[in-house]
Structures are given as C-alpha cells and as structure tokens.
Design a protein around this motif. Sequence first.
Motif, PDB file in Angstrom:
ATOM      1  N   ILE A   1      11.120 -11.153   0.484  1.00  0.00           N
ATOM      2  CA  ILE A   1      11.188 -10.209   1.630  1.00  0.00           C
ATOM      3  C   ILE A   1      10.958  -8.276   0.453  1.00  0.00           C
ATOM      4  CG2 ILE A   1      13.081  -9.935   2.252  1.00  0.00           C
ATOM      5  CD1 ILE A   1      12.389  -8.880   4.885  1.00  0.00           C
ATOM      6  N   SER A   2       9.603  -7.609   0.524  1.00  0.00           N
ATOM      7  CA  SER A   2      10.163  -6.939  -0.702  1.00  0.00           C
ATOM      8  C   SER A   2       9.998  -5.156   0.128  1.00  0.00           C
ATOM      9  CB  SER A   2       8.324  -6.541  -1.111  1.00  0.00           C
ATOM     10  OG  SER A   2       8.284  -7.726  -2.035  1.00  0.00           O
ATOM     11  N   GLY A   3      10.358  -3.901  -0.725  1.00  0.00           N
ATOM     12  CA  GLY A   3      10.662  -2.959   0.233  1.00  0.00           C
ATOM     13  C   GLY A   3      10.257  -2.050  -0.186  1.00  0.00           C
ATOM     14  N   GLY A   4       9.503  -1.047   0.121  1.00  0.00           N
ATOM     15  CA  GLY A   4       8.251  -0.053  -0.787  1.00  0.00           C
ATOM     16  C   GLY A   4       9.268   0.947  -0.431  1.00  0.00           C
ATOM     17  N   ARG A   5       8.549   2.374  -0.519  1.00  0.00           N
ATOM     18  CA  ARG A   5       9.509   3.882  -0.353  1.00  0.00           C
ATOM     19  C   ARG A   5       9.262   4.050   0.490  1.00  0.00           C
ATOM     20  NH1 ARG A   5       6.658   7.937  -4.303  1.00  0.00           N
ATOM     21  NH2 ARG A   5       4.813   6.764  -4.491  1.00  0.00           N
ATOM     22  N   GLY A   6       9.023   3.157   1.968  1.00  0.00           N
ATOM     23  CA  GLY A   6       9.538   3.285   2.462  1.00  0.00           C
ATOM     24  C   GLY A   6      11.288   2.929   3.297  1.00  0.00           C
ATOM     25  N   MET A   7      11.375   2.927   1.982  1.00  0.00           N
ATOM     26  CA  MET A   7      13.307   2.367   2.180  1.00  0.00           C
ATOM     27  C   MET A   7      13.405   3.980   2.340  1.00  0.00           C
ATOM     28  SD  MET A   7      12.354  -0.822   2.770  1.00  0.00           S
ATOM     29  CE  MET A   7      14.059  -1.660   2.732  1.00  0.00           C
TER      30      MET A   7
ATOM     31  N   ARG B   1       5.534  -1.181  -6.617  1.00  0.00           N
ATOM     32  CA  ARG B   1       6.495   0.241  -7.766  1.00  0.00           C
ATOM     33  C   ARG B   1       7.013   1.671  -7.558  1.00  0.00           C
ATOM     34  NH1 ARG B   1       2.031   2.827 -11.881  1.00  0.00           N
ATOM     35  NH2 ARG B   1       3.897   4.934 -12.392  1.00  0.00           N
ATOM     36  N   ALA B   2       6.741   1.784  -6.358  1.00  0.00           N
ATOM     37  CA  ALA B   2       7.157   2.845  -6.260  1.00  0.00           C
ATOM     38  C   ALA B   2       8.467   3.619  -5.301  1.00  0.00           C
ATOM     39  CB  ALA B   2       6.411   3.877  -4.585  1.00  0.00           C
ATOM     40  N   ALA B   3       9.388   2.028  -5.314  1.00  0.00           N
ATOM     41  CA  ALA B   3      10.496   1.876  -4.822  1.00  0.00           C
ATOM     42  C   ALA B   3      11.379   1.924  -6.321  1.00  0.00           C
ATOM     43  CB  ALA B   3      10.558   0.357  -3.909  1.00  0.00           C
ATOM     44  N   VAL B   4      10.854   1.058  -7.645  1.00  0.00           N
ATOM     45  CA  VAL B   4      10.734   1.418  -8.634  1.00  0.00           C
ATOM     46  C   VAL B   4      11.358   1.898  -8.781  1.00  0.00           C
ATOM     47  CG1 VAL B   4      11.018  -0.514 -10.442  1.00  0.00           C
ATOM     48  CG2 VAL B   4      10.320  -1.932  -8.897  1.00  0.00           C
ATOM     49  N   ASP B   5      10.345   3.270  -9.183  1.00  0.00           N
ATOM     50  CA  ASP B   5      10.001   4.754  -9.914  1.00  0.00           C
ATOM     51  C   ASP B   5      11.005   5.479  -9.195  1.00  0.00           C
ATOM     52  OD1 ASP B   5       8.027   3.126 -11.599  1.00  0.00           O
ATOM     53  OD2 ASP B   5       6.384   4.208 -10.568  1.00  0.00           O
ATOM     54  N   ALA B   6      10.935   5.005  -7.956  1.00  0.00           N
ATOM     55  CA  ALA B   6      11.749   6.276  -7.745  1.00  0.00           C
ATOM     56  C   ALA B   6      13.155   5.646  -7.991  1.00  0.00           C
ATOM     57  CB  ALA B   6      11.851   6.384  -5.904  1.00  0.00           C
ATOM     58  N   GLY B   7      13.120   5.117  -8.468  1.00  0.00           N
ATOM     59  CA  GLY B   7      14.978   4.352  -8.798  1.00  0.00           C
ATOM     60  C   GLY B   7      16.051   3.378  -7.512  1.00  0.00           C
ATOM     61  N   PHE B   8      15.215   3.151  -6.141  1.00  0.00           N
ATOM     62  CA  PHE B   8      16.351   2.355  -5.129  1.00  0.00           C
ATOM     63  C   PHE B   8      16.201   1.557  -6.083  1.00  0.00           C
ATOM     64  CE2 PHE B   8      12.563   4.285  -2.255  1.00  0.00           C
ATOM     65  CZ  PHE B   8      13.167   5.720  -3.020  1.00  0.00           C
ATOM     66  N   VAL B   9      15.371   0.422  -6.753  1.00  0.00           N
ATOM     67  CA  VAL B   9      16.189  -1.025  -7.673  1.00  0.00           C
ATOM     68  C   VAL B   9      15.936  -1.340  -8.964  1.00  0.00           C
ATOM     69  CG1 VAL B   9      16.009  -2.308  -5.072  1.00  0.00           C
ATOM     70  CG2 VAL B   9      13.662  -2.069  -6.484  1.00  0.00           C
TER      71      VAL B   9
ATOM     72  N   LEU C   1       5.488 -17.314   2.739  1.00  0.00           N
ATOM     73  CA  LEU C   1       5.456 -15.669   3.303  1.00  0.00           C
ATOM     74  C   LEU C   1       6.681 -15.337   2.383  1.00  0.00           C
ATOM     75  CD1 LEU C   1       6.471 -14.481   6.294  1.00  0.00           C
ATOM     76  CD2 LEU C   1       7.970 -15.315   6.765  1.00  0.00           C
ATOM     77  N   TYR C   2       4.966 -13.683   3.002  1.00  0.00           N
ATOM     78  CA  TYR C   2       5.551 -12.175   1.856  1.00  0.00           C
ATOM     79  C   TYR C   2       5.547 -11.368   3.832  1.00  0.00           C
ATOM     80  CZ  TYR C   2       5.182  -8.842  -1.166  1.00  0.00           C
ATOM     81  OH  TYR C   2       5.073  -7.735  -2.204  1.00  0.00           O
ATOM     82  N   ILE C   3       7.072 -10.407   3.045  1.00  0.00           N
ATOM     83  CA  ILE C   3       6.910  -9.615   4.268  1.00  0.00           C
ATOM     84  C   ILE C   3       7.195  -8.548   3.161  1.00  0.00           C
ATOM     85  CG2 ILE C   3       8.743  -9.085   6.276  1.00  0.00           C
ATOM     86  CD1 ILE C   3       9.595 -11.713   6.589  1.00  0.00           C
ATOM     87  N   ALA C   4       6.386  -7.667   3.552  1.00  0.00           N
ATOM     88  CA  ALA C   4       5.685  -6.348   3.121  1.00  0.00           C
ATOM     89  C   ALA C   4       6.792  -5.113   3.518  1.00  0.00           C
ATOM     90  CB  ALA C   4       4.926  -5.903   2.775  1.00  0.00           C
ATOM     91  N   VAL C   5       7.522  -3.761   3.733  1.00  0.00           N
ATOM     92  CA  VAL C   5       8.497  -3.564   4.368  1.00  0.00           C
ATOM     93  C   VAL C   5       8.431  -2.411   4.051  1.00  0.00           C
ATOM     94  CG1 VAL C   5      10.862  -3.340   5.524  1.00  0.00           C
ATOM     95  CG2 VAL C   5      10.371  -5.547   4.784  1.00  0.00           C
ATOM     96  N   GLY C   6       7.771  -1.095   4.962  1.00  0.00           N
ATOM     97  CA  GLY C   6       7.892   0.278   4.314  1.00  0.00           C
ATOM     98  C   GLY C   6       6.963   0.029   3.252  1.00  0.00           C
ATOM     99  N   ILE C   7       6.066  -0.951   2.608  1.00  0.00           N
ATOM    100  CA  ILE C   7       4.870  -0.762   1.237  1.00  0.00           C
ATOM    101  C   ILE C   7       3.685  -0.592   2.154  1.00  0.00           C
ATOM    102  CG2 ILE C   7       3.875  -2.159  -0.373  1.00  0.00           C
ATOM    103  CD1 ILE C   7       6.752  -4.108  -0.165  1.00  0.00           C
ATOM    104  N   SER C   8       2.896   1.125   1.088  1.00  0.00           N
ATOM    105  CA  SER C   8       1.385   1.126   2.374  1.00  0.00           C
ATOM    106  C   SER C   8       0.352  -0.523   1.415  1.00  0.00           C
ATOM    107  CB  SER C   8       1.099   2.651   1.947  1.00  0.00           C
ATOM    108  OG  SER C   8       1.723   2.835  -0.015  1.00  0.00           O
ATOM    109  N   GLY C   9       0.413  -0.737   0.475  1.00  0.00           N
ATOM    110  CA  GLY C   9       0.097  -1.726   0.335  1.00  0.00           C
ATOM    111  C   GLY C   9      -1.480  -0.810  -0.970  1.00  0.00           C
ATOM    112  N   ALA C  10      -0.896  -0.529  -1.851  1.00  0.00           N
ATOM    113  CA  ALA C  10      -1.994   0.058  -2.854  1.00  0.00           C
ATOM    114  C   ALA C  10      -2.159  -1.015  -4.003  1.00  0.00           C
ATOM    115  CB  ALA C  10      -0.834   0.726  -4.106  1.00  0.00           C
ATOM    116  N   ILE C  11      -3.143  -0.765  -3.898  1.00  0.00           N
ATOM    117  CA  ILE C  11      -4.057  -2.365  -5.572  1.00  0.00           C
ATOM    118  C   ILE C  11      -3.367  -2.926  -6.403  1.00  0.00           C
ATOM    119  CG2 ILE C  11      -6.871  -1.402  -4.303  1.00  0.00           C
ATOM    120  CD1 ILE C  11      -7.161  -0.206  -6.892  1.00  0.00           C
ATOM    121  N   GLN C  12      -3.110  -1.444  -6.774  1.00  0.00           N
ATOM    122  CA  GLN C  12      -1.653  -2.163  -7.421  1.00  0.00           C
ATOM    123  C   GLN C  12      -0.611  -3.191  -7.279  1.00  0.00           C
ATOM    124  OE1 GLN C  12      -2.503   0.812  -7.324  1.00  0.00           O
ATOM    125  NE2 GLN C  12      -4.206   0.989  -9.259  1.00  0.00           N
ATOM    126  N   HIS C  13      -0.264  -2.903  -5.952  1.00  0.00           N
ATOM    127  CA  HIS C  13       0.643  -4.084  -5.446  1.00  0.00           C
ATOM    128  C   HIS C  13       0.190  -4.829  -4.508  1.00  0.00           C
ATOM    129  CE1 HIS C  13       4.673  -5.388  -3.773  1.00  0.00           C
ATOM    130  NE2 HIS C  13       3.934  -5.815  -2.281  1.00  0.00           N
TER     131      HIS C  13
END
Lengths: 250, 308
Positions: free
Chosen positions: B197-203, B227-235, B252-264
């Motif tokens: 389960i992964s979190g993104g900038r939306g977290m 990457r957005a969550a890591v760059d923002a210093g969340f984790v 099973l991959y659960i994407a939470v608050g992740i927009s889905g950039a091609i790099q992700h």
Amino acid sequence: MKVLVPIKRVIDYNVKVRVKPDHSNVDLANTKMAINPFCEIAVEEAVRLKEAGIATEVIAISIGNKSCQEQLRTALALGADRAIQIDTDESLDALNIAKLLQKVVEEEQPQLVILGKQSIDSDNNQTGQMLAALTGMPQGTFASVVKVEGDKVNVTREVDGGLQTVSLRLPAIVTTDLRLNEPRYASLPNIMKAKRKPLVVKPAADFGIDLTARTKLLKVTPPAQRKAGIVVESIDELVEKLKNEAKVIS
Amino acid sequence: MSILVIAEHDNSSLKAETLKTVNAAQKIGGDITLLVTGFNCQSVVDAASKVNGVSKVLVCDNAVYEHQLAENVSLLVTELAADYEHILATALTTGKNFMPRVAALLDVAQISDIIDVESSDTFVRPIYAGNAIATVQSLDNKKVITVRTTGFDAVATDGNAEVVILDTVTDAGISSHVSDELTVSARPDLGAASVIISGGRGMQNGDNFKLLDGIADKLGAAIGASRAAVDAGFVPNDMQVGQTGKIVAPDLYIAVGISGAIQHLAGMKDSKVIVAINKDPEAPIFQVADYGIVADLFDALPELESKL
C-alpha cells in the motif's frame, strides 16, 4: 579543484514516448528534448560546490551530435564555466561513452566527476560506475549528500534499506539521486551570458578509441497494456471485489 | 556454459530477490555458481547452499566485503570472471552499484534490468520508464547482466550445493564505509511483499502515513510511496516506488492519493491487481487500476481498515 559534469540530451521527462510502427526503435522525431533530470542535478551540485568556494571550475561535457549543444548551453546558463561537445552521430553504449570520458578525465584532471545516476531514456545506470572503473577512481553512486573534506569526499547514498555514507579518496566519481538538490532555474541574464561562454567541439573519432557497438538493438515494442478496470462505488464493493473476484485478499 | 550469480544479502540473510535472479540464470541455461561475498555471513552461506539449481557456492568472507563497497567487490568478481560466460546480479542498489564497474573492468557492455531471457545472448529489458520494451543482443564474449526481479519467479530452496571457501582478498584501498542509517521496520521488504500500500502527495504529510499502518497490518503489506511524497519529506527515500526507486510487482498494489505519473507507473504497473484511491476522477492512476474508487482518502482509509 576542477569538477567535470557529463550531461545527456534526452526526451523531456513529461513526454510519453511512442514506439515506431516498424518496431525498430522509439520515435523521437519532433519530440521535446531536455537535459536528463539527473544530469541537471549534477550540474547544480557542481555549481553549488563552486559557490561554496570548493570548486574552482565547472566543465560540462556531452557526447552526441550538434543538437546536444542546446543542453550544454543550459548547463552553462546554470553556472558551468565552459563546455565540451564530443561530436558523434552514433548512439554509443555506456562503455564507449565511459571510454571517451576517461580520455577527457586524463586531459582535464578533475578532482570530482559528477554524473546523473541514470538517463531516463535507456535507464541503464552504468556510465558513472564504468568511468570510475576505467579511471581507477572510487565511486559514490545514488548520492543524496556530497561533502568534500580535504583530500576526501563523503557521499551519503540512497540504498535499498535507507542511507549509507562512504568516504572516498579524491579524485572520485559521484552519481546523483533525486534528493541531492533542487536545481535552480536559469535566469535570463545567465542564459544570455551562457551564449558567450566557451564551448569546444571535438570529433569522437579524434580520441583514437574503438567505438564499435557491443550490443545490438533487435527490436523495440510497446509494453503490454493493462486492460481498463472498473470504478467501484463504495469500500464495501471494493472489499467484495478483492475477495471474490480478484481473490487477492481473504 | 557457466554462470556466476552474485548473492544479494545483508550478512545475515539471503535476500529473496536472489532466488529470482537464479531463475533468470536457469533460463539462460548452464552450470550455476552463487557467490556470497560479505563478512561474518555464514547464515547467508547456509541459505545459499539450499537454492535450487545452484551447483556450487563460492564464499569470500572478509571484512573488506562487509559493506559491499563497489571498489572491492568489483575487483573480486573480475578476478573470478575468467571461469564464466555470464555474470548476473540482482538489479537492486548493491548490484547496480558494483556491476557496471565489473563490466568496464572486463571491457564488456552491461545489459541492465533484464525482465526476460530470449537466448544465451539476447535479453529483454524495459526502456523509457517501461514505456517501451527493448530486445537487446550482447555482442561480447562475456555477458554482464543485472536482473529485474519482477520478471522472474523465485526458485525453490530445497537444493544442496557444494560450498567452497575462497581466501581471495581484493582491497582497492580507495574507499571506506562511514555509517548506515537504515530504516527499521517490522513489515516485509517492498521487494518481497505480496501486498503493497503506497501513499502519494495526497497524504498531505508524514503523520498521515499512519493511516496506512492499520491496513498494512491487516494485509501483511509493505508500505511504499510516490516520489512526490518522498520529495516532500513525508517519508524516507527507501520507500519510493518508481522508475528510479524500487520496481515492484506484488499480487495487490493499493495506490492512495497517487496521481499516477509515468515515473511512478514504471515502478508498479506489473502488479497483478492494482487498486487506486483518489479524489480526482481524472487522475491517470485510474487508467491502470483494476479497481478504482473516487473518494477522499481520509474517509476511505479508516473505512477500508474497518472492513478488512
């Protein structure tokens, strides 16, 4: 000390690449190109070392045809002092790129070579390590912190379990990861100034290296597409689907 | 043909990814030797000797290899290379670090991140963040290869390989280890987990990642991030899934608050089932998700946790 920064011209990271219909390669015609993001971070780090009074000169270098001068000018606008283009129309293997860079390292004698950890087109993640091997230098790959201290450089590396810090004897090779810095935007005066900074062109053939390809690209195909999924209306429905349809949770 | 596979480990346990790299070696075909280089790594050697399809385990147990410094490990592998046509390592940060050095010392190209084997000299690998798949033939006599483990299943561990202790010490003397800052977690590794389960900038911040904990506990999941969550210093960075972070393919991959950039997407689109939770119905993540739910994650996560 001198810092050498090899950079690569690649597809802009926002552009989604297309495969050619004949599957010979990807289609880059009329595609927006840019400096590889990791290379941009490398330029920024070198310029910061100069601003901190540690580096005396920052030299940007790129290997490719005339069009990569555009990216060298970008590096000059970001603060590099001069640039070298090694001119070739061939798309070279990382090993041959490293061999050309080795010759430049022998000539320029930099104390640090900072490269991007990978280019976002070939995704190889090889050139820095190969250059380190060929020059006998130590390497600090995937760097998130670079600290020059006397005749050593301490590099904090992004590794699978977290962070690892190594101490390298100078001269050394550093490859950049995303968290090393946030590159600046080139200001208009600096873009103008960059046009007058020295840019030397050297034909690749003049280096006396056998640049025969070591790999052959047989074909390039689009990736398998995932079939479109469904939007569920509630968490209850999601849990039900995961249990009974996808059977990935119990 | 003879194949040398370099084991991925932390001096105490053999990483599960090595079992997948051995599978890639089996697809190439040949006699497989596993090299364990480390320090005080007997438990790794014990595990390595049980890997299916491996006929011999070479062991270099010395302080100079404790931290897998590329300068030292590459000299060792280069010295051993004469006996092998193929040299394989796992495309994790350790293998990515020392293998190109090995290739250059041997004066051969490296084929990075293979996801399939077509023949003993032809391999398949993703390029452009996985938006194109290249089939590449190596023209060198010796093949130096890193293996992306999402392309291969793990081999079994009921083998019984011969263990050979080497006393080769290759110390380049130009680098040293200073310190490690490793993330301590009771959860499975991203590379080994069957659920992520992964979190993104939306977290929105690092604290909110705690909302993922309860779900991860119930599913036995690893927790990742964009990457957005890591760059923002969340984790921390070691949680990053993507083109330049970890490449994963769980059931099973659960994407939470992740927009889905091609790099992700490059790092997770080979997952068996993808679930997206995002309040933006236009987010590109929904184009790859098997099940999407358009919802505010701060409502959806507690409800999901309660219903698992």
